[in-house]
Design a protein around this motif. Structure first.
Motif, mmCIF file in Angstrom:
data_model
loop_
_atom_site.group_PDB
_atom_site.id
_atom_site.type_symbol
_atom_site.label_atom_id
_atom_site.label_comp_id
_atom_site.label_asym_id
_atom_site.label_seq_id
_atom_site.Cartn_x
_atom_site.Cartn_y
_atom_site.Cartn_z
ATOM 1 N N LEU A 1 0.868 -1.187 0.000
ATOM 2 C CA LEU A 1 0.000 0.000 0.000
ATOM 3 C C LEU A 1 0.897 1.226 0.000
ATOM 4 N N VAL B 1 -2.812 -2.775 -2.747
ATOM 5 C CA VAL B 1 -3.918 -2.054 -2.121
ATOM 6 C C VAL B 1 -4.004 -0.669 -2.764
ATOM 7 N N ALA C 1 -9.575 -0.285 -2.119
ATOM 8 C CA ALA C 1 -9.737 0.400 -0.835
ATOM 9 C C ALA C 1 -10.430 1.756 -0.974
ATOM 10 N N TRP D 1 -9.657 -5.873 2.683
ATOM 11 C CA TRP D 1 -8.497 -6.676 2.268
ATOM 12 C C TRP D 1 -8.817 -8.170 2.338
#
Length: 202
Positions: free
Chosen positions: A79, A121, A160, A196
């Motif tokens: 991420l 992500v 996300a 996730w």
């Protein structure tokens, strides 16, 4: 990769991943990585965290060999991206979408031989100030880059930004999930972990 083979997951990224992990004896921090670790521990899956607050893609590149390529984990989750946007506005250090994508591609090219599965992500922003609306435009191109890279490398893309934005709209607003628009609250981290887990299906 079959679920039974997913015995270890390594998380890399910025402060959202770091979340105090260097002060945590377990090395996990108190954010979404901790929530995920608690869930997958029931399946015998180990979790490690090498996130560092403030990191951009260029910072990950500097420590990639030591922190990531040396890992024996089977799954890598990344991420990164919000600081590549943020530094443009607070330090006049912009990262173009092209440079972001090129650097990120280099990370993935190096990581691909070392991991059986890679998870990307989507970097997210939940604007809480008028100025952050400008950030959103800068970040959008980087989000598109992450999606392209996920497709290119056969990685799992965790949506996300879309999911957290929808959750904020459904109740509580953006500050309920991220007080400053960037760093999740405890609720925000719990929701990010759920997104996730639902997407990656460990």
């Amino acid at each position: 990769m079959e679920k039974s083979q997913q015995r270890s997951i390594l998380f890399a990224g910025d402060s959202v991943t770091d979340c105090g992990r260097r002060e945590d004896p377990r090395g996990l921090g108190d954010g979404y990585v901790n929530f995920i670790a608690a869930e997958v521990a029931q399946q015998g899956v180990a979790v490690s965290n090498v996130g560092i607050g403030g990191d951009r893609v260029v910072d990950l590149q500097r420590r990639w060999a030591k922190d990531v390529l040396s890992s024996s984990a089977q799954v890598l989750s990344i991420l990164v991206g919000i600081n590549d946007t943020w530094r443009r506005f607070d330090s006049n250090e912009p990262t173009t979408a092209a440079a972001f994508e090129e650097g990120y591609r280099e990370l993935l090219t190096q990581a691909e031989p070392h991991f059986q599965r890679i998870v990307l992500v989507q970097p997210f922003l939940l604007p809480v100030t008028a100025g952050q609306q400008d950030w959103a435009e800068d970040l959008r191109d980087k989000q598109h880059a992450v999606a392209r890279l996920a497709a290119e490398f056969g990685a799992v893309l965790v949506p996300a930004h879309e999911r957290l934005t929808a959750l904020a709209a459904d109740g509580g607003g953006n500050t309920a999930l991220a007080n400053d628009g960037v760093h999740p609250t405890s609720l925000g981290h719990a929701e990010l972990a759920s997104i996730w887990l639902e997407t990656v299906n460990v």
